[in-house]
Motif scaffolding. Structure first.
Motif, PDB file in Angstrom:
ATOM      1  N   SER A   3       0.826  -1.193   0.000  1.00 10.56           N
ATOM      2  CA  SER A   3       0.000   0.000   0.000  1.00 10.56           C
ATOM      3  C   SER A   3       0.871   1.257   0.000  1.00 10.56           C
ATOM      4  O   SER A   3       2.035   1.231   0.411  1.00 10.56           O
ATOM      5  CB  SER A   3      -0.905   0.032   1.236  1.00 10.56           C
ATOM      6  OG  SER A   3      -1.762  -1.089   1.262  1.00 10.56           O
ATOM      7  N   ALA A   4       0.259   2.342  -0.454  1.00 13.19           N
ATOM      8  CA  ALA A   4       0.866   3.678  -0.361  1.00 13.19           C
ATOM      9  C   ALA A   4      -0.146   4.589   0.305  1.00 13.19           C
ATOM     10  O   ALA A   4      -1.348   4.322   0.291  1.00 13.19           O
ATOM     11  CB  ALA A   4       1.231   4.199  -1.749  1.00 13.19           C
ATOM     12  N   GLY A 100       3.338  -2.532  -8.102  1.00  8.16           N
ATOM     13  CA  GLY A 100       3.403  -3.159  -6.785  1.00  8.16           C
ATOM     14  C   GLY A 100       2.486  -2.584  -5.735  1.00  8.16           C
ATOM     15  O   GLY A 100       2.504  -3.020  -4.589  1.00  8.16           O
ATOM     16  N   ILE A 101       1.652  -1.608  -6.079  1.00 10.73           N
ATOM     17  CA  ILE A 101       0.743  -0.977  -5.118  1.00 10.73           C
ATOM     18  C   ILE A 101      -0.690  -1.405  -5.433  1.00 10.73           C
ATOM     19  O   ILE A 101      -1.193  -1.142  -6.533  1.00 10.73           O
ATOM     20  CB  ILE A 101       0.842   0.563  -5.176  1.00 10.73           C
ATOM     21  CG1 ILE A 101       2.275   1.034  -4.881  1.00 10.73           C
ATOM     22  CG2 ILE A 101      -0.145   1.208  -4.207  1.00 10.73           C
ATOM     23  CD1 ILE A 101       2.759   0.723  -3.491  1.00 10.73           C
ATOM     24  N   ASP A 102      -1.342  -2.080  -4.495  1.00  9.24           N
ATOM     25  CA  ASP A 102      -2.719  -2.519  -4.733  1.00  9.24           C
ATOM     26  C   ASP A 102      -3.749  -1.715  -3.943  1.00  9.24           C
ATOM     27  O   ASP A 102      -4.954  -1.920  -4.082  1.00  9.24           O
ATOM     28  CB  ASP A 102      -2.882  -4.009  -4.415  1.00  9.24           C
ATOM     29  CG  ASP A 102      -2.636  -4.343  -2.954  1.00  9.24           C
ATOM     30  OD1 ASP A 102      -2.201  -3.461  -2.188  1.00  9.24           O
ATOM     31  OD2 ASP A 102      -2.881  -5.511  -2.571  1.00  9.24           O
ATOM     32  N   VAL A 126     -10.248  -3.081   0.688  1.00  7.04           N
ATOM     33  CA  VAL A 126      -9.808  -2.812  -0.684  1.00  7.04           C
ATOM     34  C   VAL A 126      -9.214  -4.068  -1.290  1.00  7.04           C
ATOM     35  O   VAL A 126      -9.524  -4.443  -2.434  1.00  7.04           O
ATOM     36  CB  VAL A 126      -8.795  -1.650  -0.731  1.00  7.04           C
ATOM     37  CG1 VAL A 126      -8.219  -1.484  -2.145  1.00  7.04           C
ATOM     38  CG2 VAL A 126      -9.449  -0.353  -0.281  1.00  7.04           C
ATOM     39  N   ARG A 127      -8.398  -4.752  -0.525  1.00  5.31           N
ATOM     40  CA  ARG A 127      -7.766  -5.974  -1.040  1.00  5.31           C
ATOM     41  C   ARG A 127      -8.778  -7.096  -1.260  1.00  5.31           C
ATOM     42  O   ARG A 127      -8.529  -8.013  -2.050  1.00  5.31           O
ATOM     43  CB  ARG A 127      -6.659  -6.417  -0.086  1.00  5.31           C
ATOM     44  CG  ARG A 127      -5.455  -5.491  -0.140  1.00  5.31           C
ATOM     45  CD  ARG A 127      -4.339  -5.887   0.777  1.00  5.31           C
ATOM     46  NE  ARG A 127      -3.168  -5.033   0.546  1.00  5.31           N
ATOM     47  CZ  ARG A 127      -2.173  -4.869   1.397  1.00  5.31           C
ATOM     48  NH1 ARG A 127      -2.209  -5.489   2.574  1.00  5.31           N
ATOM     49  NH2 ARG A 127      -1.163  -4.089   1.100  1.00  5.31           N
ATOM     50  N   ALA A 128      -9.922  -7.000  -0.593  1.00 10.63           N
ATOM     51  CA  ALA A 128     -10.991  -7.997  -0.785  1.00 10.63           C
ATOM     52  C   ALA A 128     -11.854  -7.669  -1.995  1.00 10.63           C
ATOM     53  O   ALA A 128     -12.776  -8.421  -2.313  1.00 10.63           O
ATOM     54  CB  ALA A 128     -11.853  -8.079   0.466  1.00 10.63           C
ATOM     55  N   ALA A 171      -8.782   1.439  -4.747  1.00  9.27           N
ATOM     56  CA  ALA A 171      -8.029   0.773  -5.797  1.00  9.27           C
ATOM     57  C   ALA A 171      -7.306   1.869  -6.578  1.00  9.27           C
ATOM     58  O   ALA A 171      -7.914   2.883  -6.923  1.00  9.27           O
ATOM     59  CB  ALA A 171      -8.970  -0.005  -6.713  1.00  9.27           C
ATOM     60  N   PRO A 172      -6.015   1.732  -6.831  1.00  7.06           N
ATOM     61  CA  PRO A 172      -5.243   2.829  -7.422  1.00  7.06           C
ATOM     62  C   PRO A 172      -5.829   3.394  -8.711  1.00  7.06           C
ATOM     63  O   PRO A 172      -5.886   4.615  -8.887  1.00  7.06           O
ATOM     64  CB  PRO A 172      -3.869   2.195  -7.668  1.00  7.06           C
ATOM     65  CG  PRO A 172      -3.754   1.168  -6.582  1.00  7.06           C
ATOM     66  CD  PRO A 172      -5.142   0.602  -6.450  1.00  7.06           C
TER      67      PRO A 172
END
Length: 232
Positions: A3-4, A100-102, A126-128, A171-172
């Motif tokens: 993450s960022a 690399g940022i999800d 977010v990752r879900a 999500a980016p």
């Protein structure tokens, strides 16, 4: 994946009073911005590998030196912010790594004491699969809608209302698309920008500790919360 986080900290915070911009007001010997970065770094499950902070133009080097001890092995990028919050977020978003940022978080430095578990809930959602996520708490006051003359129009059902906090997670590609749309008028947070392009915003449990330092009395509350944490 990692993450960022984007932290818009270029505002003056006029309601708080004083000559120091709000993000740099001190509580317990450290600025609100330092407390915010420290709290984000403590959310280890979020795997924050990049901090991008938008600050008043001309203060980039000073702020960078102040924050470096608190980001550990994460990347720190400090940029000049804009006159309004959306401009500051965009300036920061422009330099967030793509690969690399999800999940990208957007966090207000004024909400400096968010517990780690609240941050991690946002990232997990977010990752879900959620495209946009906001932490929320129930509204405890009765809310009235008023017309232009100040007369009450109606009283919304409080059970359907929540107060929104940060960090908000995205999500980016969704966050970048929302900002590219340029729908700034009347916008109060990044989730609202996502709503305007048709994105569904999901809620997760927030925290009373994630209150926003806005007025002088909030500084007293922040001092009390910090003292309580240091005693525990």
């Amino acid at each position: 994946m990692s993450s960022a986080v984007v932290i818009p900290a270029a505002g003056l915070g006029l309601r708080l009073g004083g000559e120091t911009p709000k993000a740099f007001r001190e509580v317990g010997g450290d600025s609100l911005l330092v407390h915010a970065v420290r709290g984000l770094k403590a959310a280890t499950a979020a795997d924050l590998v990049c901090f991008v902070v938008a600050v008043p133009p001309g203060s980039e080097e000073t702020v960078g030196k102040e924050l470096t001890p608190y980001v550990g092995d994460s990347q720190l990028i400090v940029v000049a912010g804009g006159a309004e919050r959306p401009a500051s977020v965009r300036a920061a978003l422009d330099v967030v790594p793509v690969d690399g940022i999800d999940c990208i978080l957007v966090h207000d430095a004024a909400r400096a004491f968010v517990p780690a578990d609240a941050i991690e809930r946002v990232v997990a959602a977010v990752r879900a699969g959620a495209e946009a996520v906001v932490p929320v708490v129930p509204v405890t006051d009765t809310i009235k809608r008023v017309g232009p003359t100040g007369d009450v129009v109606d009283t919304p059902d409080r059970s359907t209302l929540v107060a929104v906090q940060t960090p908000q997670g995205f999500a980016p590609d969704v966050l970048r698309r929302a900002h590219a749309a340029g729908a700034d008028a009347g916008v109060t947070d990044d989730a609202m920008m996502c709503e305007r392009i048709g994105v569904t915003v999901r809620t997760v449990e927030g925290s009373p500790d994630a209150f926003k330092v806005t007025r002088p009395q909030d500084l007293l509350l922040a001092e009390a919360l910090l003292a309580e944490r240091r005693m525990s």
